[in-house]
Design an enzyme around this catalytic site. Structure first.
Site, PDB file in Angstrom:
ATOM      1  CG  HIS A  16      54.637  60.028  92.591  1.00  0.00           C
ATOM      2  ND1 HIS A  16      54.011  58.863  92.982  1.00  0.00           N
ATOM      3  CD2 HIS A  16      54.289  60.226  91.288  1.00  0.00           C
ATOM      4  CE1 HIS A  16      53.313  58.373  91.962  1.00  0.00           C
ATOM      5  NE2 HIS A  16      53.466  59.184  90.926  1.00  0.00           N
ATOM      6  CG  LEU A  17      54.928  65.302  97.932  1.00  0.00           C
ATOM      7  CD1 LEU A  17      54.038  65.951  98.982  1.00  0.00           C
ATOM      8  CD2 LEU A  17      56.041  66.262  97.518  1.00  0.00           C
ATOM      9  CG  LEU A 220      56.589  52.837  83.614  1.00  0.00           C
ATOM     10  CD1 LEU A 220      56.522  51.709  84.638  1.00  0.00           C
ATOM     11  CD2 LEU A 220      56.379  52.281  82.207  1.00  0.00           C
ATOM     12  CG  ASP A 248      53.659  60.785  87.070  1.00  0.00           C
ATOM     13  OD1 ASP A 248      53.629  60.446  88.268  1.00  0.00           O
ATOM     14  OD2 ASP A 248      53.879  59.975  86.143  1.00  0.00           O
TER      15      ASP A 248
END
EC number: 3.5.2.3
Length: 344
Positions: A16-17, A220, A248
């Site tokens: 995720h960026l 999560l 992640d």
């Protein structure tokens, strides 16, 4: 004792960026260690079309530090309305490498996710036909299912029917957290792989509650009991080609983590390979790190392995307690603590 380890330059198959100023603050951490990364599409609004993926890719490339060589591998966000035509356009683009399944409400920015996978049958058939991988957040969102059981129930109620109906569809079971998932991926028929995070290799659910609530360990799928952590370590260090690295890494501003209703996600991009090296060393399996981090992922995706290398040395150093994140600050996992490996 090994003090220096040089491996083929690794890739991150789940990252995720974010976007904007936050993107500019975190993308360099990944590019410093990894040659490529699969970029998650759960922005606001989500990346649902090839045109949106192209624009996001251009923003990522523009945010890279000068002189950096890094390739973002883009993905589309699967919705009930994703069309077979969009899948074919994405495949033809050359820069979209997967379509992400988020069950609606399963994790951060997943409200637009799939409500019923049966609505996506024609789209999944098109993905199978053109060889587009489906990347799966493998948890059910039924509120009657215990949060620690959501992955196992997903295997029974979603993954098995999916594999039965689309046996040639390439599927990545992302960030697996249980013994059930590791065994399922290992034994599955057809093209199935799985990513494993560093934090799920290093920690069990006790880490969330040491001396109080530890929000920076909240992610999560949530951390599970020790039995499951050990099964993940066994899978990651087995040398089996279906298991590969996916951090992640999920940055959230400090104030959104240390909050009455804190966000899920651990920021590990800053020190990802150091954490993986620690996990593999603890398992006496440093010789298996290169396969997991650098070889299995590109082989599964049908991409060439990276040409360069990455070197890790045994070196004590202190991780920053927090780092800039747009106009706010970001706390990396284990911020302020000592690490025993360092990339050079």
């Amino acid at each position: 004792m090994i003090d220096t380890l040089t491996i083929v330059r690794p890739d991150d198959w789940h990252l995720h960026l974010r976007d904007g100023d936050a993107l500019a603050d975190v993308v360099g951490d990944t590019a410093r260690q990894f040659g490529r990364a699969i970029i998650m599409p759960n922005l606001k609004p989500p990346v649902t079309t090839t045109a949106q993926a192209r624009a996001y890719r251009e923003r990522i490339l523009a945010a890279l530090p000068a002189g950096t060589r890094f390739e973002p591998l883009m993905t589309l966000y699967l919705t009930d309305n994703t069309t077979p035509e969009e899948v074919r356009a994405a495949r033809a683009s050359g820069f979209v490498h997967g379509v992400k399944l988020y069950p609606a409400g399963a994790t951060t920015n997943s409200d637009a996710g799939v409500t019923d996978l049966r609505r996506c049958a024609k789209t999944l058939e098109a993905m199978q036909d053109v060889g587009m991988p489906l990347l799966v957040h493998g948890e059910v969102t039924d509120p009657t299912v215990d949060i620690f059981d959501r992955e196992a129930v997903f295997i029974d109620t979603v993954m098995q029917p999916l594999r039965r109906d689309f046996p040639a569809l390439k599927v990545v079971f992302e960030h697996i957290t249980t013994k059930h998932a590791a065994e399922y991926v290992r034994d599955a028929q057809g093209p199935v792989g799985a990513t494993i995070t560093a934090h799920h290799l290093l920690y069990n659910r006790n880490a969330l509650f040491v001396g109080g609530i530890r929000p920076h360990y909240y992610c999560l799928p949530v951390l599970k009991r020790e039995t499951h952590r050990l099964a993940l370590v066994a899978a990651a260090t087995s040398g089996h080609p279906r298991f590969f690295l996916g951090t992640d890494s999920a940055p959230h501003a400090k104030g959104l983590k240390e909050h009455a209703c804190g966000c899920a996600g651990c920021y590990t991009a800053l020190h990802a390979m150091e954490l993986y090296a620690e996990a593999f060393e603890d398992a006496n399996a440093l010789d298996k790190l290169e396969g997991f981090a650098s070889l299995h992922g590109p082989d599964f995706y049908g991409l060439p392995r990276n040409a360069g290398t990455l070197t890790l040395t045994r070196s004590q150093w202190q991780l920053p307690a927090e780092v800039p994140f747009g106009e706010q600050m970001l706390v990396p996992l284990r911020g302020g603590e000592m690490l025993r490996w360092k990339t050079v």
